[in-house]
Design an enzyme around this catalytic site. Structure first.
Site, short mmCIF file in Angstrom:
data_model
loop_
_atom_site.label_atom_id
_atom_site.label_comp_id
_atom_site.label_asym_id
_atom_site.label_seq_id
_atom_site.Cartn_x
_atom_site.Cartn_y
_atom_site.Cartn_z
N ALA A 1 2.04 -1.54 4.68
CA ALA A 1 2.56 -2.86 4.31
C ALA A 1 4.04 -3.01 4.67
O ALA A 1 4.43 -3.98 5.32
CB ALA A 1 2.36 -3.11 2.82
N VAL B 1 -2.97 -2.56 -1.61
CA VAL B 1 -2.42 -2.62 -0.26
C VAL B 1 -1.64 -1.33 -0.03
O VAL B 1 -0.78 -0.97 -0.84
CB VAL B 1 -1.48 -3.84 -0.13
CG1 VAL B 1 -0.91 -3.92 1.27
CG2 VAL B 1 -2.22 -5.12 -0.48
N CYS B 2 -1.93 -0.64 1.06
CA CYS B 2 -1.23 0.62 1.36
C CYS B 2 0.26 0.36 1.58
O CYS B 2 0.64 -0.45 2.42
CB CYS B 2 -1.83 1.28 2.60
SG CYS B 2 -0.86 2.69 3.16
N ILE B 3 1.07 1.07 0.84
CA ILE B 3 2.51 0.79 0.87
C ILE B 3 3.14 1.09 2.23
O ILE B 3 3.94 0.30 2.74
CB ILE B 3 3.25 1.55 -0.27
CG1 ILE B 3 4.73 1.12 -0.31
CG2 ILE B 3 3.13 3.05 -0.15
CD1 ILE B 3 5.44 1.50 -1.58
#
Lengths: 130, 124
Positions: A82, A77-79
């Site tokens: 997110a 998940v792209c930080i």
């Protein structure tokens, strides 16, 4: 052949989220490898442990968790995407002094570099949504 | 990151600068990728060409302006930047109105060969 998927679409809002999952099933059934699924933009909502769809609807979070476990797939998940949408793991929740975290088990928060890495390692990178 | 030979990766930005996050997310992805020693290029087409306009006053809607964001691309060594000619023409945008002066304007048939040369395409 090694595949990776980039999912930009939120679950339940657009068909793209479901198409991505079905594509993953199809490629695995055909003997290909799924190296990584990278969730970007609204796609990050797929990874919330709080997602509670009605029992007669698809549970994308559970589906991906099960598939990842069975086939050893990276769920990233792209930080940046997110955090601004309120999807945090325990470490980020503590870093930003938030009362709770909600990243579902089996998903990992990491940077956009993981998308580039997926592009480099995989023979095919397929985007869903956007 | 594994030591694999570098790949040709083309980012395609097809949406207007504001209204959705696609344009900004594309730019973030390109800039992040620049650290990974791959052969990157960037193509603006369809409404994506609006991102290139000079003097965008996006402060009014509390957004960073693409007129000031895009000029950082050369600093990240993203030098292969393409703009689709027909998309510009259809929107009556001329080369003088573009914030980047080092772009290559290419037509639809040139885009076909550009796409065919790539190992991976990332569309936003």
């Amino acid at each position: 052949m090694i595949f990776s998927l980039a999912i930009y679409a939120a679950p339940y809002t657009s068909q793209a989220s479901d198409s991505a999952y079905r594509f993953a099933l199809a490629l695995l059934e055909n003997g290909h490898t799924l190296y990584r699924v990278f969730f970007y933009q609204d796609g990050v909502h797929t990874a919330s442990s709080l997602n509670t769809p009605p029992q007669d609807e698809i549970h994308f979070t559970h589906n991906w968790q099960a598939l990842a476990q069975q086939h050893n797939i990276d769920l990233i998940v792209c930080i940046a995407a997110a955090l601004k949408r309120g999807l945090l793991n325990k470490q980020e929740a503590s870093r930003y002094d938030k009362p709770a975290f909600n990243l579902a088990e089996g998903f990992e928060i990491s940077g956009l570099g993981q998308l580039v890495d997926a592009a480099v390692i995989s023979d095919r990178l397929i985007t869903f949504g956007g | 990151m594994n030591q694999t030979p570098s790949k040709k990766i083309l980012f395609i930005s097809r949406h207007a600068p504001y209204g959705t996050s696609l344009a900004k997310d594309a730019l973030d992805a390109v800039l992040s990728s620049s650290a990974y020693d791959q052969q990157l290029s960037l193509l603006f087409m369809d409404d994506g060409v609006f991102q290139l306009l000079k003097n965008q006053a996006s402060g009014e809607i509390a957004h960073k302006s693409f007129s000031s964001l895009l000029p950082v691309l050369p600093l990240y060594e993203i030098n292969s930047i393409y703009v689709h000619y027909e998309s510009l023409k259809k929107r009556q945008i001329t080369i003088n109105e573009l914030v980047l002066d080092s772009v290559q304007i290419i037509d639809s048939s040139a885009i076909c060969s550009l796409l065919a040369q790539q190992d991976q395409l990332l569309s936003f």
